[in-house]
Design an enzyme around this catalytic site. Structure first.
Site, PDB file in Angstrom:
ATOM      1  CB  VAL A 103      -0.930  -0.007   1.239  1.00 31.16           C
ATOM      2  CG1 VAL A 103      -1.485   1.379   1.539  1.00 31.16           C
ATOM      3  CG2 VAL A 103      -2.092  -0.974   1.007  1.00 31.16           C
ATOM      4  CB  CYS A 104       1.016   4.130   0.774  1.00 30.41           C
ATOM      5  SG  CYS A 104       1.261   5.907   0.911  1.00 30.41           S
TER       6      CYS A 104
END
Lengths: 278, 278
Positions: free
Chosen positions: B150-151
């Site tokens: 994520v991210c």
């Protein structure tokens, strides 16, 4: 805004937001930018606060209930966010994620800008019957500027006597229990009645946290926090609400709650009778 | 489905989902329900797995990047979710939330069904240059069924050489850096290319986690998890994407990233040159 004003505003904003924990490294670019000092002086005064925020940690809570708001609250420049437990011992969530408190019920600041309580399952039922936790909440909640919760956290606020006569929400499948706390059951993602703000189930904590950022700063600030978190959700299914889930999925989920709700009601009623007797 | 079949299905489902950590107390109602044993036998076999899920913890990561997926992964009945750090010492996030690992890089299972890496700021830059972390990811990622992030976690996967030739995403303001990892920069909330699944910024972890629940179980299962988490988001502002944020909010946010992106690029290039020399 003239282009020069706008440039100053953007520099100020960039310098300001670098104090946010998310991108500490941006502080470097801010401090090396030529006009930063000037920018910092142009910073809207109300963008930096000095809030004391107290978030309750207890065994068996749902970690996401806690971390959604914690992410948003910790983006408030100047605020201090306290993770408060009965002791300094690690606290394990219902999904086996272990968090460390930063302070205890007795050492937490006495005056809080935000008091926050997450939900959970069995752990929530235990917290609803924990005299030390309830005394702490009743005390801090009596003075806090905002008294808040996510999911079944509102049942703990209710057990502490903090929702009597207030509109409030909870996880959709447990909302009916709120009346036993003297609260007025309300449907809504984030329900505000005077200084009580309660969120719906688990993931509503992101919406509640961002709502509070907007209340404590302003819309531009909250929108920057939203964009930093890229909070433009795209759930891969459309079953997040009892109104959109299929009847089978809804029935399946509801079937998990009768026992929890029965125990939660019993805890609230016992508490009420305890208060009446004392 | 006949009414009897449906009743069996619902009992089975209720019994099944009670193994989910969210509502442990529901297990009581399941085990006291008359037809539970029969129900348990009717449980779809593929609803219970035995996945080994490895989630990386590192100092300075963003806690919400981690906890969104952790919530969803831990709803997979039968799966084991490992929180993996370099040592068993507590790990503090960029927003001062401290988490405890359950295991270490060396003791984590060798074969993982899901390998997951969260993002962050300075801490992510450090992880991108941490030989032990990168060796662990390259090893486990080479065999894992799903390699996910994520991210800015995708930049760490990239530094470990795991995204070469794969379409991938990252936080919107850092996505351009992915090309220096040999990845094909893609816009999307959750981007899947073969067995690589990367999520956009921070809050995309909820969408990524739920997507994986659907892939590993089925749609009914994932929808029940969604409804349990009441994941029907209602952000109070509409600034979560660079396409919807106002130009001022977008410019303000972008102004925080040049230094991070420069350092991330430098780390990826140094890594590539290191590999070429060795």
């Amino acid at each position: 805004m003239t282009p020069t004003q706008r440039r100053h505003f953007l520099r100020a904003a960039a310098a300001a937001m670098t104090a946010s924990p998310w991108l500490g490294q941006a502080a470097d670019s801010a401090t090396t930018a030529p006009a930063t000092n000037e920018g910092m002086q142009n910073l809207p005064a109300h963008w930096t606060g000095k809030e004391q925020i107290g978030m309750l940690l207890y065994p068996g809570m749902t970690a996401l209930d806690f971390v959604g708001p914690q992410h948003m609250f910790s983006s408030l420049m100047g605020a201090q966010v306290h993770h408060i437990a009965k002791t300094m011992a690690p606290v394990t969530s219902d999904a086996n994620l272990t968090l460390l408190p930063t302070t205890t019920l007795t050492r937490a600041p006495r005056d809080l800008d935000i008091l926050f309580v997450p939900g959970g399952g069995d752990g929530t039922l235990a917290a609803m019957q924990d005299a030390a936790v309830l005394a702490f909440l009743a005390d801090r909640g009596g003075r806090a500027k905002w008294v808040t919760s996510v999911c079944t956290g509102s049942l703990i606020l209710g057990a502490a006597g903090l929702l009597k006569g207030y509109r409030a929400t909870s996880h959709w499948a447990t909302r009916g229990v709120l009346s036993d706390a003297g609260a007025i059951e309300s449907e809504g993602r984030v329900v505000r009645d005077r200084n009580r703000i309660t969120g719906a189930g688990v993931s509503a904590g992101l919406d509640l946290g961002l709502t509070l950022v907007g209340l404590l700063r302003d819309q531009s600030y909250a929108e920057t926090v939203q964009l930093l978190a890229e909070y433009a959700p795209e759930p891969p299914y459309n079953a997040g609400s009892p109104h959109t889930a299929s009847p089978a999925v809804r029935a399946m989920t509801e079937a998990m709650f009768p026992q929890f709700n029965r125990k939660a009601r019993a805890a609230l009623i016992a508490r009420k009778e305890g208060r009446r007797r004392s």
